[in-house]
Design an enzyme around this catalytic site. Structure first.
Site, PDB file in Angstrom:
ATOM      1  N   TYR A  42      77.994  50.300   3.547  1.00 42.36           N
ATOM      2  CA  TYR A  42      78.146  49.475   5.244  1.00 42.36           C
ATOM      3  C   TYR A  42      79.141  48.363   4.503  1.00 42.36           C
ATOM      4  CZ  TYR A  42      77.741  45.705   7.792  1.00 42.36           C
ATOM      5  OH  TYR A  42      77.742  44.658   8.985  1.00 42.36           O
ATOM      6  N   SER A  88      82.207  41.536   8.356  1.00 40.19           N
ATOM      7  CA  SER A  88      80.735  41.381   8.253  1.00 40.19           C
ATOM      8  C   SER A  88      80.345  39.917   6.196  1.00 40.19           C
ATOM      9  CB  SER A  88      79.866  42.439   7.050  1.00 40.19           C
ATOM     10  OG  SER A  88      78.448  41.934   7.097  1.00 40.19           O
TER      11      SER A  88
END
Length: 245
Positions: free
Chosen positions: A146, A133
């Site tokens: 995350y 990401s």
């Protein structure tokens, strides 16, 4: 002989788009994920594609997926770790369950699968692609677990690339920003926003004026798996419309 690609998180989103593209390009594809029915549906239009359902946060299950693939095709050429999860909370709000689930899906599973696949890639070479990401490259709000998991995945990618470069195994991370997938819908709900409103905001926040499509991430995967990318390893490539520029 056709090359063989294992794609996790393949029942929807980036994983499904990647399986479709690799299949169209002549790969034998193995679609892996938790939900057997959804995997079957995703593979329904992919002639001779096979599916495997199980919990890849278990190292035993990861070993079983690799053995399943070898039993059908005798080789593993490409492993694409697409499966992911997000819990949109600050550190204070993140429960033990949120943290453990995030690390198990986003970091442990790619490690276990890579560890299982690498010995079988040493003979003819191979490619491992980890879908990380842009929040593995920079921080993001309401995403402590995350960001930690994706940052760990990026550095794990780099370390494995160095360890296995002379064995003709390339390892790269792809770092999307917002992508139009079911996970983005779940994320919107966690933020207390309806999906339509969230999409308007996400598109407006992107320098290019829109978020990324799953097919665009799949196309980058295909390039990185190809011989044209033979000198690309140990990288973390953003595909985020300029968010990390």
């Amino acid at each position: 002989m056709s090359k063989v690609a294992i794609i996790t998180g393949a029942s929807s989103g980036i994983g499904a788009a990647t399986a479709e593209l690799f299949h169209a390009e002549g790969y034998k594809v193995v679609l892996a994920g938790r939900n057997k029915d959804r995997l079957t549906a995703a593979a329904s239009n992919l002639h001779d594609a096979i599916t495997w359902a199980g919990d890849l946060t278990s190292s035993k299950a990861c070993n079983e997926l690799i053995e399943f693939t070898l039993s059908h095709y005798g080789r593993v050429d490409v492993l694409i770790n697409c499966a992911g999860v997000i819990h949109r909370y600050t550190a204070e709000e993140t429960t033990d369950e949120h943290w453990e689930n995030t690390m198990a899906v986003n970091l442990n599973a790619p490690f276990f699968l890579s560890r299982s696949a690498i010995p079988h890639m040493k003979t003819s070479g191979g490619v491992i692609l980890n879908i990380a990401s842009d929040w593995g490259l920079q921080g993001g709000q309401l995403a402590a677990a995350y960001c930690a998991s994706k940052g760990g995945l990026v550095l794990m990618t780099k370390a494995m690339a160095l360890d296995h470069a002379k064995e003709n195994i390339r390892v790269n991370a792809i770092c999307p920003g917002d992508v139009d997938t079911p996970m983005l819908k779940v994320e919107s709900e966690q933020r207390g926003m309806d999906y339509q409103t969230a999409m308007i905001q996400n598109n407006a926040d992107s320098p290019t004026g829109r978020i990324t499509l799953p097919a665009e991430v799949a196309a980058l995967c295909l390039y990185l798996a190809s011989d044209a990318a033979a000198q690309i390893t140990g990288t973390a490539i953003p595909i985020d419309g300029g968010n990390t520029a």
